[in-house]
Design a protein around this motif. Structure first.
Motif, PDB file in Angstrom:
ATOM      1  N   LEU A  90      11.093  20.367  -6.744  1.00  0.00           N
ATOM      2  CA  LEU A  90      10.262  20.956  -5.829  1.00  0.00           C
ATOM      3  C   LEU A  90       8.931  20.561  -6.033  1.00  0.00           C
ATOM      4  CD1 LEU A  90      11.579  24.725  -5.168  1.00  0.00           C
ATOM      5  CD2 LEU A  90      11.750  22.719  -3.749  1.00  0.00           C
ATOM      6  N   ALA A  91       8.502  20.558  -7.325  1.00  0.00           N
ATOM      7  CA  ALA A  91       7.246  20.097  -7.792  1.00  0.00           C
ATOM      8  C   ALA A  91       6.870  18.615  -7.558  1.00  0.00           C
ATOM      9  CB  ALA A  91       7.082  20.347  -9.300  1.00  0.00           C
ATOM     10  N   VAL A  92       8.013  17.743  -7.822  1.00  0.00           N
ATOM     11  CA  VAL A  92       7.853  16.208  -7.307  1.00  0.00           C
ATOM     12  C   VAL A  92       7.719  16.219  -6.029  1.00  0.00           C
ATOM     13  CG1 VAL A  92       8.831  14.122  -7.175  1.00  0.00           C
ATOM     14  CG2 VAL A  92       9.138  15.613  -9.374  1.00  0.00           C
ATOM     15  N   ALA A  93       8.516  17.182  -4.861  1.00  0.00           N
ATOM     16  CA  ALA A  93       8.402  16.782  -3.824  1.00  0.00           C
ATOM     17  C   ALA A  93       6.992  17.116  -2.923  1.00  0.00           C
ATOM     18  CB  ALA A  93       9.364  17.891  -3.036  1.00  0.00           C
ATOM     19  N   THR A  94       6.172  18.067  -3.765  1.00  0.00           N
ATOM     20  CA  THR A  94       4.892  18.218  -3.184  1.00  0.00           C
ATOM     21  C   THR A  94       4.062  17.026  -3.001  1.00  0.00           C
ATOM     22  OG1 THR A  94       3.891  18.912  -5.326  1.00  0.00           O
ATOM     23  CG2 THR A  94       4.978  20.636  -4.094  1.00  0.00           C
ATOM     24  N   ALA A  95       4.292  15.986  -3.739  1.00  0.00           N
ATOM     25  CA  ALA A  95       3.297  14.846  -3.712  1.00  0.00           C
ATOM     26  C   ALA A  95       3.808  13.952  -2.506  1.00  0.00           C
ATOM     27  CB  ALA A  95       3.667  13.944  -4.793  1.00  0.00           C
ATOM     28  N   LEU A  96       4.973  14.294  -1.881  1.00  0.00           N
ATOM     29  CA  LEU A  96       5.500  13.499  -0.829  1.00  0.00           C
ATOM     30  C   LEU A  96       4.999  14.216   0.513  1.00  0.00           C
ATOM     31  CD1 LEU A  96       8.978  12.432  -1.673  1.00  0.00           C
ATOM     32  CD2 LEU A  96       7.093  10.798  -1.302  1.00  0.00           C
ATOM     33  N   GLY A  97       4.149  15.491   0.593  1.00  0.00           N
ATOM     34  CA  GLY A  97       3.816  15.773   1.776  1.00  0.00           C
ATOM     35  C   GLY A  97       4.485  16.653   2.456  1.00  0.00           C
ATOM     36  N   PRO A  98       4.356  17.240   3.705  1.00  0.00           N
ATOM     37  CA  PRO A  98       5.111  18.335   4.335  1.00  0.00           C
ATOM     38  C   PRO A  98       6.432  17.835   4.515  1.00  0.00           C
ATOM     39  CG  PRO A  98       2.972  18.424   5.157  1.00  0.00           C
ATOM     40  CD  PRO A  98       3.070  17.277   4.561  1.00  0.00           C
ATOM     41  N   TRP A  99       6.711  16.808   4.945  1.00  0.00           N
ATOM     42  CA  TRP A  99       8.131  16.100   5.627  1.00  0.00           C
ATOM     43  C   TRP A  99       8.982  16.005   4.161  1.00  0.00           C
ATOM     44  CZ3 TRP A  99      12.196  14.908   8.125  1.00  0.00           C
ATOM     45  CH2 TRP A  99      11.980  14.913   9.694  1.00  0.00           C
ATOM     46  N   GLY A 100       8.471  15.548   3.093  1.00  0.00           N
ATOM     47  CA  GLY A 100       9.091  15.395   1.852  1.00  0.00           C
ATOM     48  C   GLY A 100       9.297  16.520   1.122  1.00  0.00           C
ATOM     49  N   PHE A 101       8.460  17.609   1.302  1.00  0.00           N
ATOM     50  CA  PHE A 101       8.632  18.910   0.496  1.00  0.00           C
ATOM     51  C   PHE A 101      10.033  19.577   1.450  1.00  0.00           C
ATOM     52  CE2 PHE A 101       8.019  23.460  -0.075  1.00  0.00           C
ATOM     53  CZ  PHE A 101       7.912  23.356  -1.410  1.00  0.00           C
ATOM     54  N   GLY A 102       9.519  19.698   2.711  1.00  0.00           N
ATOM     55  CA  GLY A 102      10.748  20.187   3.461  1.00  0.00           C
ATOM     56  C   GLY A 102      12.014  19.772   3.373  1.00  0.00           C
ATOM     57  N   ALA A 103      12.159  18.351   3.346  1.00  0.00           N
ATOM     58  CA  ALA A 103      13.363  17.701   3.219  1.00  0.00           C
ATOM     59  C   ALA A 103      14.186  18.196   1.836  1.00  0.00           C
ATOM     60  CB  ALA A 103      13.360  16.213   3.128  1.00  0.00           C
ATOM     61  N   ALA A 104      13.321  18.146   0.742  1.00  0.00           N
ATOM     62  CA  ALA A 104      13.696  18.316  -0.739  1.00  0.00           C
ATOM     63  C   ALA A 104      14.142  20.083  -0.582  1.00  0.00           C
ATOM     64  CB  ALA A 104      12.615  18.614  -1.633  1.00  0.00           C
ATOM     65  N   VAL A 105      13.419  21.051  -0.129  1.00  0.00           N
ATOM     66  CA  VAL A 105      13.902  22.164   0.256  1.00  0.00           C
ATOM     67  C   VAL A 105      15.308  22.285   0.857  1.00  0.00           C
ATOM     68  CG1 VAL A 105      13.410  24.321   1.275  1.00  0.00           C
ATOM     69  CG2 VAL A 105      11.607  23.481   0.161  1.00  0.00           C
ATOM     70  N   LEU A 106      15.332  21.752   2.135  1.00  0.00           N
ATOM     71  CA  LEU A 106      16.602  21.597   2.507  1.00  0.00           C
ATOM     72  C   LEU A 106      17.918  21.048   1.857  1.00  0.00           C
ATOM     73  CD1 LEU A 106      18.378  22.216   5.145  1.00  0.00           C
ATOM     74  CD2 LEU A 106      17.500  20.014   5.952  1.00  0.00           C
ATOM     75  N   GLY A 107      17.707  19.735   1.201  1.00  0.00           N
ATOM     76  CA  GLY A 107      18.598  19.277   0.319  1.00  0.00           C
ATOM     77  C   GLY A 107      19.047  20.205  -1.007  1.00  0.00           C
ATOM     78  N   GLY A 160       0.886  -1.342  -0.009  1.00  0.00           N
ATOM     79  CA  GLY A 160      -0.078   0.025   0.144  1.00  0.00           C
ATOM     80  C   GLY A 160       0.712   1.225   0.024  1.00  0.00           C
ATOM     81  N   HIS A 161       2.386   1.151   0.186  1.00  0.00           N
ATOM     82  CA  HIS A 161       3.075   2.179   0.137  1.00  0.00           C
ATOM     83  C   HIS A 161       3.958   2.311  -1.043  1.00  0.00           C
ATOM     84  CE1 HIS A 161       1.478   2.096   4.250  1.00  0.00           C
ATOM     85  NE2 HIS A 161       1.446   3.253   4.206  1.00  0.00           N
ATOM     86  N   TRP A 162       3.854   1.476  -2.013  1.00  0.00           N
ATOM     87  CA  TRP A 162       4.918   1.489  -3.075  1.00  0.00           C
ATOM     88  C   TRP A 162       5.103   2.594  -4.018  1.00  0.00           C
ATOM     89  CZ3 TRP A 162       8.613  -2.335  -3.068  1.00  0.00           C
ATOM     90  CH2 TRP A 162       8.215  -3.835  -2.552  1.00  0.00           C
ATOM     91  N   GLY A 163       3.972   3.387  -4.113  1.00  0.00           N
ATOM     92  CA  GLY A 163       4.113   4.702  -4.672  1.00  0.00           C
ATOM     93  C   GLY A 163       4.936   5.682  -4.054  1.00  0.00           C
ATOM     94  N   LEU A 164       4.758   5.719  -2.750  1.00  0.00           N
ATOM     95  CA  LEU A 164       5.627   6.490  -1.893  1.00  0.00           C
ATOM     96  C   LEU A 164       7.236   6.184  -2.102  1.00  0.00           C
ATOM     97  CD1 LEU A 164       3.685   7.210   1.480  1.00  0.00           C
ATOM     98  CD2 LEU A 164       4.102   8.921  -0.261  1.00  0.00           C
ATOM     99  N   LEU A 165       7.351   4.884  -1.834  1.00  0.00           N
ATOM    100  CA  LEU A 165       8.578   4.503  -1.953  1.00  0.00           C
ATOM    101  C   LEU A 165       9.292   4.972  -3.294  1.00  0.00           C
ATOM    102  CD1 LEU A 165      11.218   2.645  -1.089  1.00  0.00           C
ATOM    103  CD2 LEU A 165       9.878   0.888  -2.040  1.00  0.00           C
ATOM    104  N   LEU A 166       8.664   4.519  -4.627  1.00  0.00           N
ATOM    105  CA  LEU A 166       9.370   4.955  -5.598  1.00  0.00           C
ATOM    106  C   LEU A 166       9.235   6.310  -5.968  1.00  0.00           C
ATOM    107  CD1 LEU A 166       7.068   2.239  -7.835  1.00  0.00           C
ATOM    108  CD2 LEU A 166       9.613   2.076  -6.983  1.00  0.00           C
ATOM    109  N   LEU A 167       8.269   7.364  -5.442  1.00  0.00           N
ATOM    110  CA  LEU A 167       8.345   8.647  -5.699  1.00  0.00           C
ATOM    111  C   LEU A 167       9.535   9.257  -4.871  1.00  0.00           C
ATOM    112  CD1 LEU A 167       6.873  10.751  -6.924  1.00  0.00           C
ATOM    113  CD2 LEU A 167       5.304  11.060  -4.825  1.00  0.00           C
ATOM    114  N   GLY A 168       9.675   8.741  -3.657  1.00  0.00           N
ATOM    115  CA  GLY A 168      10.650   9.139  -2.818  1.00  0.00           C
ATOM    116  C   GLY A 168      12.222   8.948  -3.334  1.00  0.00           C
TER     117      GLY A 168
END
Length: 315
Positions: A120-137, A57-65
């Motif tokens: 940044l556009a892709v990161a929006t699909a991973l929620g606040p944590w994913g987006f924030g991590a992308a911004v920091l990275g 149920g989380h394969w999409g998150l894994l691949l997107l990440g």
């Protein structure tokens, strides 16, 4: 010593940088350096495993990440670095796309900005944590290579920024995204930071091939600052000691088999380091190819230890 201006050798090698035309797809691919994408993708996967959350149920998150960590954010960092390092590369690696003229005009910079936006556009699909991590990275990527900070001018700060971004940030992002945005527990944070510290030493391995250009262009990498042997010993200690602490933590958390696995991988690295330390400039690439895979394998072993602890707690 800070070098002002450009070396006479640099100008001829930069022919074509101000030219017109479009780069070939192969030149763009070379600029983005796919071979460098593996570490953050692997670290993200380690965080996913350490979270203890079932993959079903989380394969999409894994691949997107994994897409975000490697082909997006890491690739962006490579484009940024190649653009701001074009004069150094003209000495160290004149075949690279920008100094060779295969990436004409300001295409290198344009691709760096384009990939920043796409990431940044892709990161929006991973929620606040994913987006924030992308911004920091991405901030770390620009700070590492671009003025005015240009952290890579100091090998201590530059390698720390890379190690944190490639390993720790990617690990914690994977763990948090899988857990629905919940902060990873202290054990996961501890391992992520320890492997980030170990990655500081791995980053130093990449600097031995660039000593000439770094010295002439004022880049204070550790081989330039400490000398070849001093930097090699520092890199070895920085890679080994955090793993020793990881083994101690795994024993404390009562996961002896995982501790033994990391210990065996550590012994393998120590044996290989004898060859590396004997001739660091000649053997750094060899150790990167054969010793570093043992380091990253230990990361996954440690992640499975946390996964087992999470399963035990759930039970």
């Amino acid at each position: 010593m800070q070098v002002s201006g450009r070396s006479p050798r640099v100008e001829p090698l930069l022919r074509g940088v101000g030219g017109n035309g479009r780069p070939s797809l192969s030149a763009v691919a070379e600029l983005l350096k796919p071979v460098t994408w593996f570490p953050p993708m692997w670290a993200f996967a380690c965080g996913v495993v350490a979270s203890g959350v079932p993959l079903s149920g989380h394969w999409g998150l894994l691949l997107l990440g994994i897409l975000l960590a490697g082909p997006m954010v890491c690739a962006t960092s490579q484009a940024i670095n190649d653009w701001f390092d074009r004069h150094v590369d003209a000495i160290n690696e004149p075949h690279r796309p920008i100094p060779s003229g295969r990436m004409p005009g300001r295409w290198g910079l344009a691709i760096a900005w384009l990939w920043t936006g796409l990431s940044l556009a892709v990161a929006t699909a991973l929620g606040p944590w994913g987006f924030g991590a992308a911004v920091l990275g991405l901030l770390l990527a620009w700070a590492y290579s671009a003025p005015p900070l240009r952290l890579k001018r100091n090998g201590w700060w530059g390698n720390a920024a890379c190690g944190l971004s490639y390993e720790g940030l990617a690990w914690l992002t994977g763990a948090a995204v899988m857990a629905g945005g919940v902060m990873p527990d202290l054990r996961s944070i501890a391992l992520a930071l320890l492997y980030s510290l170990g990655a500081h030493g791995i980053m130093t391995l990449n600097d031995f091939k660039a000593i000439e250009g770094d010295r002439r262009m004022g880049i204070g990498s550790l081989p330039v600052r400490l000398g070849v042997q001093g930097a090699a010993r520092m890199a070895a200690a920085t890679m080994l000691l955090p793993q020793a602490v990881v083994i101690g933590l795994l024993l404390r958390w009562q996961t002896p088999w995982h501790a033994a696995g990391v210990g065996a991988l550590l012994v393998g690295q120590m044996l290989m380091m004898r060859r590396f330390l004997a001739d660091p400039r000649a053997q750094a690439l060899w150790y990167s190819g054969f010793g570093v895979p043992l380091f990253v394998s230990g990361m996954m072993v440690s992640a499975f230890a946390l996964r087992g602890l999470a399963a035990g707690g759930a039970g």
